[in-house]
Design an enzyme around this catalytic site. Structure first.
Site, PDB file in Angstrom:
ATOM      1  N   GLY A  18      -7.952   1.038  -2.669  1.00 51.79           N
ATOM      2  CA  GLY A  18      -8.149   0.477  -1.330  1.00 51.79           C
ATOM      3  C   GLY A  18      -8.457   1.520  -0.283  1.00 51.79           C
ATOM      4  O   GLY A  18      -7.787   1.611   0.752  1.00 51.79           O
ATOM      5  N   ILE A  47      -5.204   3.101   5.922  1.00 50.76           N
ATOM      6  CA  ILE A  47      -4.271   4.028   5.291  1.00 50.76           C
ATOM      7  C   ILE A  47      -4.859   4.624   4.027  1.00 50.76           C
ATOM      8  O   ILE A  47      -4.687   5.819   3.758  1.00 50.76           O
ATOM      9  CB  ILE A  47      -2.941   3.311   4.973  1.00 50.76           C
ATOM     10  CG1 ILE A  47      -2.265   2.822   6.262  1.00 50.76           C
ATOM     11  CG2 ILE A  47      -1.989   4.245   4.221  1.00 50.76           C
ATOM     12  CD1 ILE A  47      -1.047   1.952   6.023  1.00 50.76           C
ATOM     13  N   GLY A  48      -5.562   3.834   3.231  1.00 48.24           N
ATOM     14  CA  GLY A  48      -6.128   4.343   1.990  1.00 48.24           C
ATOM     15  C   GLY A  48      -7.126   5.453   2.235  1.00 48.24           C
ATOM     16  O   GLY A  48      -7.111   6.486   1.554  1.00 48.24           O
ATOM     17  N   TYR A  76       2.032 -13.617   2.378  1.00 45.53           N
ATOM     18  CA  TYR A  76       1.880 -12.163   2.407  1.00 45.53           C
ATOM     19  C   TYR A  76       3.234 -11.482   2.209  1.00 45.53           C
ATOM     20  O   TYR A  76       3.370 -10.557   1.396  1.00 45.53           O
ATOM     21  CB  TYR A  76       1.255 -11.735   3.730  1.00 45.53           C
ATOM     22  CG  TYR A  76       1.108 -10.245   3.899  1.00 45.53           C
ATOM     23  CD1 TYR A  76       0.086  -9.555   3.252  1.00 45.53           C
ATOM     24  CD2 TYR A  76       1.990  -9.523   4.697  1.00 45.53           C
ATOM     25  CE1 TYR A  76      -0.051  -8.178   3.395  1.00 45.53           C
ATOM     26  CE2 TYR A  76       1.859  -8.154   4.850  1.00 45.53           C
ATOM     27  CZ  TYR A  76       0.839  -7.484   4.202  1.00 45.53           C
ATOM     28  OH  TYR A  76       0.719  -6.130   4.345  1.00 45.53           O
TER      29      TYR A  76
END
Length: 295
Positions: free
Chosen positions: A24, A29-30, A165
């Site tokens: 990702g 963040i990835g 989620y």
């Protein structure tokens, strides 16, 4: 942040280059973690489902002056996962760490969505993590490596209109917390990273027309509008941290001599998660989150 100790310059020079695979990495963040790992000297394999979306990652790597190996990996496709992990081993001979970061946002509530919708959220955010982790574990055992999963404070505290989620993130947290002592017996460190609000494309990836969803929410419309207004304000009023800031916790999990199992990315996230961990009867959490949807 601490780094693995070295005994001499010769030892450091002779040490193999550590290889990390991160999922990702098209944004957020990835992407930040991939660049940070490469800067720290890791051979970084940055994966994403659609490599045509790697432009921002390539630009960030070039700006940082680092090389990143970009590969396709779809976490919900076991064949894709297996092929990518095997390709890394074939090319580099080792895998020292995996960062499970790929995920998808979702907004909804049970009466307004199908169970199939919930299953899809679980497929990406939970089973996708398991697919990658399972394929990587034999190689992490061989190197005494690290398995790091980016979850969320939503994996600690259930949040309104985030039932599916949060359920997926709760599942990831429970699975990894259960796996950690087992993996440790074979030399593999397991950690989870819990960001709060992050200024990233992740919220936009939910792909919703908020006004249309509110109009279709029936008896839930007022609560949904209140929740959306609160959430949007977090991102427009500077309350969200940067992806690079969140990636610092990922790097701590990768490099600390003895990384914690659970790492929050800000003081706010630590306080937020701490509310749940100290809340024996659930009153504190529900009092807090109930205010998010009260008119």
């Amino acid at each position: 942040m601490s780094t693995p100790p070295t005994t001499s310059a010769a030892t450091a020079a002779d040490a193999p280059v550590r290889t990390v695979l991160i999922t990702g990495t098209s944004s957020g963040i990835g992407l930040a973690a991939a660049v940070a790992a490469a800067r720290a000297g890791w051979r970084t394999v940055a994966t994403l489902r659609d490599t045509t979306r790697a432009g921002a990652l390539r630009e960030a790597a070039a700006e940082a002056g680092v090389e990143i190996d970009i590969r396709r990996l779809d976490v919900v496709d076991e064949a894709s996962v297996t092929a990518t992990v095997e390709g890394v081993i074939a090319d580099y001979g080792r895998l020292d760490a995996v960062v499970n970061n790929a995920g998808a946002g979702h907004l909804g509530t049970l009466e307004l969505e199908t169970v199939a919708d919930v299953r899809e959220v679980m497929e990406v955010n939970f089973f996708g993590v398991l697919n990658v982790s399972k394929a990587a574990l034999p190689h992490l055992r061989a190197t005494g490596g690290r398995l790091v999963t980016v979850t969320s404070v939503g994996g600690v505290i259930g949040q309104p209109f985030n039932e599916a989620y949060c359920a997926a993130k709760f599942a990831v947290e429970g699975y990894m917390e259960s796996l950690a002592p087992v993996a440790r017996t074979l030399g593999v460190s397991v950690s989870v990273v819990e960001p709060g609000a992050v200024a990233t494309e992740f919220v936009n990836n939910i792909g919703l027309d908020f006004e249309a969803r509110i109009s279709a929410a029936g008896p839930y419309a007022d609560a949904l509008r209140t929740y959306i207004d609160r959430t949007v304000s977090q991102f427009t009023e500077g309350a969200a941290q940067t992806p690079a800031g969140a990636a610092e916790a990922v790097m701590e999990a990768l490099t600390a001599d003895r990384p914690a199992f659970r790492l929050q990315t800000t003081e706010w996230a630590r306080d937020f998660a701490g509310t749940k961990l100290a809340d024996r009867d659930g009153a504190a959490v529900l009092g807090m989150t109930g205010a998010w949807v009260a008119a």
